[in-house]
Design a protein around this motif. Structure first.
Motif, PDB file in Angstrom:
ATOM      1  N   LEU A   3       0.824  -1.209   0.000  1.00 60.26           N
ATOM      2  CA  LEU A   3       0.000   0.000   0.000  1.00 60.26           C
ATOM      3  C   LEU A   3       0.862   1.265   0.000  1.00 60.26           C
ATOM      4  CD1 LEU A   3      -2.835   1.117   0.010  1.00 60.26           C
ATOM      5  CD2 LEU A   3      -2.823   0.974   2.497  1.00 60.26           C
ATOM      6  N   ARG A   4       1.955   1.253   0.748  1.00 64.54           N
ATOM      7  CA  ARG A   4       2.842   2.422   0.779  1.00 64.54           C
ATOM      8  C   ARG A   4       3.437   2.674  -0.608  1.00 64.54           C
ATOM      9  NH1 ARG A   4       4.055   7.122   1.059  1.00 64.54           N
ATOM     10  NH2 ARG A   4       6.206   7.665   1.245  1.00 64.54           N
ATOM     11  N   GLY A   5       3.812   1.625  -1.321  1.00 67.63           N
ATOM     12  CA  GLY A   5       4.354   1.770  -2.671  1.00 67.63           C
ATOM     13  C   GLY A   5       3.349   2.400  -3.621  1.00 67.63           C
ATOM     14  N   ILE A   6       2.102   1.994  -3.506  1.00 67.90           N
ATOM     15  CA  ILE A   6       1.041   2.553  -4.356  1.00 67.90           C
ATOM     16  C   ILE A   6       0.838   4.029  -4.040  1.00 67.90           C
ATOM     17  CG2 ILE A   6      -1.433   2.459  -4.872  1.00 67.90           C
ATOM     18  CD1 ILE A   6      -1.214  -0.613  -4.276  1.00 67.90           C
ATOM     19  N   ALA A   7       0.735   4.352  -2.754  1.00 68.15           N
ATOM     20  CA  ALA A   7       0.540   5.744  -2.348  1.00 68.15           C
ATOM     21  C   ALA A   7       1.758   6.598  -2.715  1.00 68.15           C
ATOM     22  CB  ALA A   7       0.283   5.821  -0.844  1.00 68.15           C
ATOM     23  N   ASN A   8       2.946   6.015  -2.567  1.00 71.33           N
ATOM     24  CA  ASN A   8       4.169   6.761  -2.855  1.00 71.33           C
ATOM     25  C   ASN A   8       4.254   7.145  -4.336  1.00 71.33           C
ATOM     26  OD1 ASN A   8       6.713   7.826  -1.890  1.00 71.33           O
ATOM     27  ND2 ASN A   8       7.673   6.219  -3.100  1.00 71.33           N
ATOM     28  N   ARG A   9       3.811   6.271  -5.217  1.00 71.21           N
ATOM     29  CA  ARG A   9       3.824   6.596  -6.651  1.00 71.21           C
ATOM     30  C   ARG A   9       2.961   7.819  -6.936  1.00 71.21           C
ATOM     31  NH1 ARG A   9       4.298   1.088  -7.038  1.00 71.21           N
ATOM     32  NH2 ARG A   9       2.101   0.638  -7.243  1.00 71.21           N
ATOM     33  N   ALA A  10       1.860   7.949  -6.209  1.00 67.41           N
ATOM     34  CA  ALA A  10       0.970   9.103  -6.415  1.00 67.41           C
ATOM     35  C   ALA A  10       1.532  10.374  -5.772  1.00 67.41           C
ATOM     36  CB  ALA A  10      -0.417   8.797  -5.865  1.00 67.41           C
ATOM     37  N   THR A  11       2.028  10.257  -4.533  1.00 66.37           N
ATOM     38  CA  THR A  11       2.469  11.456  -3.822  1.00 66.37           C
ATOM     39  C   THR A  11       3.782  12.016  -4.362  1.00 66.37           C
ATOM     40  OG1 THR A  11       3.519  10.116  -2.106  1.00 66.37           O
ATOM     41  CG2 THR A  11       1.269  10.891  -1.676  1.00 66.37           C
ATOM     42  N   THR A  12       4.636  11.184  -4.943  1.00 61.60           N
ATOM     43  CA  THR A  12       5.914  11.703  -5.442  1.00 61.60           C
ATOM     44  C   THR A  12       5.742  12.601  -6.661  1.00 61.60           C
ATOM     45  OG1 THR A  12       6.279   9.654  -6.690  1.00 61.60           O
ATOM     46  CG2 THR A  12       7.369   9.858  -4.551  1.00 61.60           C
ATOM     47  N   ARG A  13       4.572  12.606  -7.238  1.00 64.37           N
ATOM     48  CA  ARG A  13       4.320  13.528  -8.352  1.00 64.37           C
ATOM     49  C   ARG A  13       4.335  14.979  -7.887  1.00 64.37           C
ATOM     50  NH1 ARG A  13      -0.481  10.207 -11.428  1.00 64.37           N
ATOM     51  NH2 ARG A  13       0.864   8.495 -12.080  1.00 64.37           N
ATOM     52  N   ILE A  14       3.975  15.198  -6.605  1.00 64.21           N
ATOM     53  CA  ILE A  14       3.957  16.574  -6.078  1.00 64.21           C
ATOM     54  C   ILE A  14       4.954  16.790  -4.941  1.00 64.21           C
ATOM     55  CG2 ILE A  14       1.592  17.112  -6.770  1.00 64.21           C
ATOM     56  CD1 ILE A  14       0.742  16.421  -3.893  1.00 64.21           C
ATOM     57  N   ASN A  15       5.461  15.711  -4.352  1.00 63.08           N
ATOM     58  CA  ASN A  15       6.390  15.805  -3.221  1.00 63.08           C
ATOM     59  C   ASN A  15       7.387  14.660  -3.338  1.00 63.08           C
ATOM     60  OD1 ASN A  15       7.625  16.441  -0.800  1.00 63.08           O
ATOM     61  ND2 ASN A  15       6.012  15.576   0.460  1.00 63.08           N
ATOM     62  N   ARG A  16       8.526  14.932  -3.948  1.00 58.98           N
ATOM     63  CA  ARG A  16       9.465  13.853  -4.268  1.00 58.98           C
ATOM     64  C   ARG A  16      10.115  13.250  -3.025  1.00 58.98           C
ATOM     65  NH1 ARG A  16      12.284  18.537  -5.731  1.00 58.98           N
ATOM     66  NH2 ARG A  16      14.229  18.817  -4.619  1.00 58.98           N
ATOM     67  N   ASN A  17      10.563  12.013  -3.182  1.00 54.27           N
ATOM     68  CA  ASN A  17      11.331  11.333  -2.144  1.00 54.27           C
ATOM     69  C   ASN A  17      12.730  11.940  -2.089  1.00 54.27           C
ATOM     70  OD1 ASN A  17       9.276   9.534  -1.526  1.00 54.27           O
ATOM     71  ND2 ASN A  17       9.967   8.036  -3.010  1.00 54.27           N
ATOM     72  N   LEU A  18      13.321  11.929  -0.913  1.00 51.17           N
ATOM     73  CA  LEU A  18      14.650  12.491  -0.724  1.00 51.17           C
ATOM     74  C   LEU A  18      15.618  11.422  -0.244  1.00 51.17           C
ATOM     75  CD1 LEU A  18      13.635  15.731   1.211  1.00 51.17           C
ATOM     76  CD2 LEU A  18      14.057  15.484  -1.242  1.00 51.17           C
ATOM     77  N   PRO A  19      16.854  11.454  -0.740  1.00 51.19           N
ATOM     78  CA  PRO A  19      17.858  10.531  -0.207  1.00 51.19           C
ATOM     79  C   PRO A  19      18.284  10.991   1.179  1.00 51.19           C
ATOM     80  CG  PRO A  19      18.880  12.026  -1.765  1.00 51.19           C
ATOM     81  CD  PRO A  19      17.399  12.328  -1.784  1.00 51.19           C
ATOM     82  N   ALA A  20      18.500  10.052   2.075  1.00 54.15           N
ATOM     83  CA  ALA A  20      18.932  10.377   3.433  1.00 54.15           C
ATOM     84  C   ALA A  20      19.673   9.170   4.000  1.00 54.15           C
ATOM     85  CB  ALA A  20      17.727  10.730   4.308  1.00 54.15           C
ATOM     86  N   GLU A  21      20.172   9.339   5.196  1.00 57.32           N
ATOM     87  CA  GLU A  21      20.793   8.240   5.922  1.00 57.32           C
ATOM     88  C   GLU A  21      20.169   8.171   7.306  1.00 57.32           C
ATOM     89  OE1 GLU A  21      25.298   7.778   4.335  1.00 57.32           O
ATOM     90  OE2 GLU A  21      24.961   9.390   5.791  1.00 57.32           O
ATOM     91  N   ALA A  22      20.107   6.955   7.842  1.00 56.52           N
ATOM     92  CA  ALA A  22      19.599   6.761   9.199  1.00 56.52           C
ATOM     93  C   ALA A  22      20.730   6.273  10.087  1.00 56.52           C
ATOM     94  CB  ALA A  22      18.464   5.745   9.207  1.00 56.52           C
ATOM     95  N   LEU A  23      20.830   6.883  11.257  1.00 50.59           N
ATOM     96  CA  LEU A  23      21.726   6.400  12.297  1.00 50.59           C
ATOM     97  C   LEU A  23      20.845   5.700  13.321  1.00 50.59           C
ATOM     98  CD1 LEU A  23      23.969   9.555  12.853  1.00 50.59           C
ATOM     99  CD2 LEU A  23      24.495   7.526  11.495  1.00 50.59           C
ATOM    100  N   ILE A  24      21.016   4.399  13.454  1.00 46.79           N
ATOM    101  CA  ILE A  24      20.181   3.607  14.353  1.00 46.79           C
ATOM    102  C   ILE A  24      20.857   3.570  15.723  1.00 46.79           C
ATOM    103  CG2 ILE A  24      19.080   1.363  14.729  1.00 46.79           C
ATOM    104  CD1 ILE A  24      18.165   2.960  12.171  1.00 46.79           C
ATOM    105  N   CYS A  25      20.128   4.049  16.737  1.00 52.28           N
ATOM    106  CA  CYS A  25      20.672   4.118  18.089  1.00 52.28           C
ATOM    107  C   CYS A  25      20.838   2.705  18.654  1.00 52.28           C
ATOM    108  CB  CYS A  25      19.764   4.952  18.989  1.00 52.28           C
ATOM    109  SG  CYS A  25      20.498   5.251  20.610  1.00 52.28           S
ATOM    110  N   GLN A  26      22.037   2.428  19.177  1.00 50.82           N
ATOM    111  CA  GLN A  26      22.355   1.118  19.747  1.00 50.82           C
ATOM    112  C   GLN A  26      22.397   1.139  21.276  1.00 50.82           C
ATOM    113  OE1 GLN A  26      23.041  -1.657  17.453  1.00 50.82           O
ATOM    114  NE2 GLN A  26      21.942  -0.080  16.335  1.00 50.82           N
ATOM    115  N   GLY A  27      22.102   2.284  21.855  1.00 49.92           N
ATOM    116  CA  GLY A  27      22.158   2.416  23.307  1.00 49.92           C
ATOM    117  C   GLY A  27      23.022   3.604  23.685  1.00 49.92           C
TER     118      GLY A  27
END
Length: 135
Positions: A3-27
């Motif tokens: 469902l997210r993939g379907i919605a994302n195809r529609a929303t990226t027409r007006i609000n594009r996806n951005l590249p980013a990085e995640a730092l996952i907290c280990q404690g």
């Protein structure tokens, strides 16, 4: 069905996806002075779609005394906010300096202050983010 993939195809027409990085907290680690600092795993590439918080989300966060949450993002990974039981201080989203990243987000770090939607089996989440001060 993704469902997210379907919605994302529609929303990226007006609000594009951005590249980013995640730092996952280990404690946390504790220095000799007693100061605690978060420990993060190596950065992981993610895709983020930044959106405004809804009025109801702002009210909900205010009622939980979570101040400073400035925006929401759909990300293609499970991210977590502060979790005292697990000793996690909250993951961090880093936006790079690529030309595809809006100028006001370039080079910025954002801590996950709230998990607004957690779709663990689907591999994505919607999180509330608070900008971190640059050092």
């Amino acid at each position: 069905m993704n469902l997210r993939g379907i919605a994302n195809r529609a929303t990226t027409r007006i609000n594009r996806n951005l590249p980013a990085e995640a730092l996952i907290c280990q404690g946390y680690g504790t220095a000799a002075s007693g100061k605690r600092t978060a420990i993060y795993a190596d950065p992981v590439a993610i895709t983020a779609q930044v959106q405004a918080l809804t009025k109801d989300e702002i009210r909900h966060l205010d009622a939980q005394n979570i101040a400073g949450t400035e925006m929401a993002a759909y990300v293609n990974r499970q991210l977590t906010s502060i979790d005292r039981d697990k000793g996690s201080g909250g993951d961090v989203v880093l936006f790079g300096d690529q030309p595809t990243v809006p100028v006001d987000l370039r080079g910025s770090a954002w801590v996950v202050t709230a998990v607004l939607e957690a779709w663990t089996t689907a591999g994505w989440s919607r999180v509330g983010l608070t900008r971190q001060m640059s050092s």
